[in-house]
Design an enzyme around this catalytic site. Sequence first.
Site, PDB file in Angstrom:
ATOM      1  N   HIS A  84       0.857  -1.189   0.000  1.00  0.00           N
ATOM      2  CA  HIS A  84       0.000   0.000   0.000  1.00  0.00           C
ATOM      3  C   HIS A  84       0.886   1.228   0.000  1.00  0.00           C
ATOM      4  O   HIS A  84       2.111   1.127   0.153  1.00  0.00           O
ATOM      5  CB  HIS A  84      -0.939  -0.003   1.234  1.00  0.00           C
ATOM      6  CG  HIS A  84      -0.201   0.044   2.515  1.00  0.00           C
ATOM      7  ND1 HIS A  84       0.259  -1.092   3.168  1.00  0.00           N
ATOM      8  CD2 HIS A  84       0.248   1.091   3.247  1.00  0.00           C
ATOM      9  CE1 HIS A  84       0.909  -0.739   4.254  1.00  0.00           C
ATOM     10  NE2 HIS A  84       0.924   0.574   4.317  1.00  0.00           N
ATOM     11  N   HIS A 110       1.451   5.609   1.017  1.00  0.00           N
ATOM     12  CA  HIS A 110       1.138   6.782   1.832  1.00  0.00           C
ATOM     13  C   HIS A 110       1.539   8.004   1.024  1.00  0.00           C
ATOM     14  O   HIS A 110       2.552   7.973   0.318  1.00  0.00           O
ATOM     15  CB  HIS A 110       1.928   6.746   3.149  1.00  0.00           C
ATOM     16  CG  HIS A 110       1.588   5.562   4.012  1.00  0.00           C
ATOM     17  ND1 HIS A 110       0.620   5.605   4.987  1.00  0.00           N
ATOM     18  CD2 HIS A 110       2.092   4.294   4.024  1.00  0.00           C
ATOM     19  CE1 HIS A 110       0.549   4.409   5.583  1.00  0.00           C
ATOM     20  NE2 HIS A 110       1.424   3.595   5.013  1.00  0.00           N
ATOM     21  N   THR A 121       1.783   1.503  11.494  1.00  0.00           N
ATOM     22  CA  THR A 121       1.626   2.960  11.649  1.00  0.00           C
ATOM     23  C   THR A 121       0.151   3.346  11.665  1.00  0.00           C
ATOM     24  O   THR A 121      -0.192   4.516  11.531  1.00  0.00           O
ATOM     25  CB  THR A 121       2.332   3.701  10.500  1.00  0.00           C
ATOM     26  OG1 THR A 121       1.658   3.351   9.269  1.00  0.00           O
ATOM     27  CG2 THR A 121       3.795   3.329  10.427  1.00  0.00           C
ATOM     28  N   THR A 122      -0.676   2.326  11.843  1.00  0.00           N
ATOM     29  CA  THR A 122      -2.116   2.531  11.876  1.00  0.00           C
ATOM     30  C   THR A 122      -2.676   1.688  13.013  1.00  0.00           C
ATOM     31  O   THR A 122      -2.058   0.677  13.360  1.00  0.00           O
ATOM     32  CB  THR A 122      -2.721   2.061  10.542  1.00  0.00           C
ATOM     33  OG1 THR A 122      -4.144   2.121  10.601  1.00  0.00           O
ATOM     34  CG2 THR A 122      -2.371   0.633  10.235  1.00  0.00           C
TER      35      THR A 122
HETATM   36  N1  LIG Z   1       1.715   1.245   7.448  1.00  0.00           N
HETATM   37  S1  LIG Z   1       0.890  -0.061   7.899  1.00  0.00           S
HETATM   38  O1  LIG Z   1       1.479  -1.228   7.314  1.00  0.00           O
HETATM   39  O2  LIG Z   1       0.821  -0.089   9.346  1.00  0.00           O
HETATM   40  C1  LIG Z   1      -0.734   0.122   7.299  1.00  0.00           C
HETATM   41  C2  LIG Z   1      -1.334   1.368   7.296  1.00  0.00           C
HETATM   42  F1  LIG Z   1      -0.664   2.464   7.741  1.00  0.00           F
HETATM   43  C3  LIG Z   1      -2.634   1.526   6.839  1.00  0.00           C
HETATM   44  F2  LIG Z   1      -3.212   2.738   6.892  1.00  0.00           F
HETATM   45  C4  LIG Z   1      -3.347   0.440   6.365  1.00  0.00           C
HETATM   46  S2  LIG Z   1      -5.015   0.631   5.849  1.00  0.00           S
HETATM   47  C5  LIG Z   1      -5.850   0.981   7.381  1.00  0.00           C
HETATM   48  C6  LIG Z   1      -5.877  -0.200   8.293  1.00  0.00           C
HETATM   49  C7  LIG Z   1      -6.724  -1.253   7.705  1.00  0.00           C
HETATM   50  C8  LIG Z   1      -8.015  -0.979   7.332  1.00  0.00           C
HETATM   51  C9  LIG Z   1      -8.785  -2.001   6.769  1.00  0.00           C
HETATM   52  C10 LIG Z   1      -8.237  -3.250   6.581  1.00  0.00           C
HETATM   53  C11 LIG Z   1      -9.046  -4.353   5.977  1.00  0.00           C
HETATM   54  O3  LIG Z   1     -10.104  -4.038   5.460  1.00  0.00           O
HETATM   55  O4  LIG Z   1      -8.560  -5.506   6.026  1.00  0.00           O
HETATM   56  C12 LIG Z   1      -6.920  -3.512   6.962  1.00  0.00           C
HETATM   57  C13 LIG Z   1      -6.166  -2.499   7.523  1.00  0.00           C
HETATM   58  C14 LIG Z   1      -2.760  -0.810   6.345  1.00  0.00           C
HETATM   59  F3  LIG Z   1      -3.461  -1.846   5.863  1.00  0.00           F
HETATM   60  C15 LIG Z   1      -1.462  -0.991   6.809  1.00  0.00           C
HETATM   61  N2  LIG Z   1      -0.906  -2.237   6.832  1.00  0.00           N
HETATM   62  C16 LIG Z   1      -1.640  -3.358   7.356  1.00  0.00           C
HETATM   63  C17 LIG Z   1      -2.055  -3.033   8.798  1.00  0.00           C
HETATM   64  C18 LIG Z   1      -3.362  -3.671   9.234  1.00  0.00           C
HETATM   65  C19 LIG Z   1      -3.291  -5.019   9.873  1.00  0.00           C
HETATM   66  C20 LIG Z   1      -2.378  -6.028   9.239  1.00  0.00           C
HETATM   67  C21 LIG Z   1      -2.560  -6.226   7.750  1.00  0.00           C
HETATM   68  C22 LIG Z   1      -1.380  -5.822   6.888  1.00  0.00           C
HETATM   69  C23 LIG Z   1      -0.736  -4.559   7.267  1.00  0.00           C
HETATM   70 ZN   LIG Z   2       1.950   1.736   5.564  1.00  0.00          ZN
END
Ligand SMILES: NS(=O)(=O)c1c(F)c(F)c(SCCc2ccc(C(=O)O)cc2)c(F)c1NC1CCCCCCC1
Ligand SMILES: [Zn+2]
Length: 258
Positions: free
Chosen positions: A93, A95, A199-200
């Site tokens: 993903h 940013h 970071t989320t």
């Molecule tokens: N920078 S990061 O890697 O922390 C990160 C972000 F900053 C992110 F902003 C995101 S997206 C927001 C969190 C999210 C929302 C919905 C869903 C879903 O529908 O499955 C999943 C996650 C986002 F997906 C991630 N990475 C995800 C963190 C969510 C839980 C683990 C899945 C893979 C990593």
């Molecule tokens: Zn990220």
Amino acid sequence: GHGNSHWSYADKAEWASDFPHCGGHMQSPINIETGAALFSPQLEPILLPDYSLPPREMLRLQNNGHTVVLDLPRNLTLTGGGFPQPYQAAQLHLHWGSALKPGSEHTVDGHRYAGEIHVVYYSSHFDTIQEAMVEPGGLAVLAAFLQVGTEENEPYQHILEHLNDVHEEGEETWIPAFDVAKLLPDDLSRYFRYNGSLTTPPCYQTVNWTIFNQTIRLSPDQISLLEDTLHGDEDELIQDNFRLPQSLQGRSVLASFL
Ligand SMILES: NS(=O)(=O)c1c(F)c(F)c(SCCc2ccc(C(=O)O)cc2)c(F)c1NC1CCCCCCC1
Ligand SMILES: [Zn+2]
């Protein structure tokens, strides 16, 4: 509680009250002070073997309201990099900021880049990312900075040309598979390394971070497309989807190069 309390980048000061790990002492992102990074010769080059995929294979691209996510085949593996075991790919993903200001998550000597790509992996010790993401070292994220250059970045077009198809929150589309390693820098031997978190929310402190020294250049039009296409809550543009730098709280940042 996890999941039931909706969060946004607008209320990041509240994250810790709804998601306790967000108030922890090993949070991400951070500002990387290059002068304080410790050279570690055991940090060997990152290896991404056999990432070329047949174009008949399709990958899911989705707008989850916070970013655009490309699901990755589990058999794409991350090895080398001084990791104790291989990691399996989960998703990537991005940013980004807005036309007014850049939007990378990590900063380098206080400098914020236009954007940042995160390729998320989970340890091969686990069967699923759900199991891995709650264990220290369970996740590894490869990060690279996006800068505005002059030429169009062809590999990034594989994603950017489909953003319109997922411009609303919750939309998804399927895109022909391509070599996602081409979204990362050529030089996988020079990087910073530290232990941190998602970071989320839920901000689990289970991420082994690798931030490449070499940056990626996208054309101004490509950066604008990323900044001006995706909509989240209440049909608002998704922009500035980055968390502010968190305190190191005694952590060291390692460097694979002098
Ligand atoms: N920078 S990061 O890697 O922390 C990160 C972000 F900053 C992110 F902003 C995101 S997206 C927001 C969190 C999210 C929302 C919905 C869903 C879903 O529908 O499955 C999943 C996650 C986002 F997906 C991630 N990475 C995800 C963190 C969510 C839980 C683990 C899945 C893979 C990593
Ligand atoms: Zn990220």
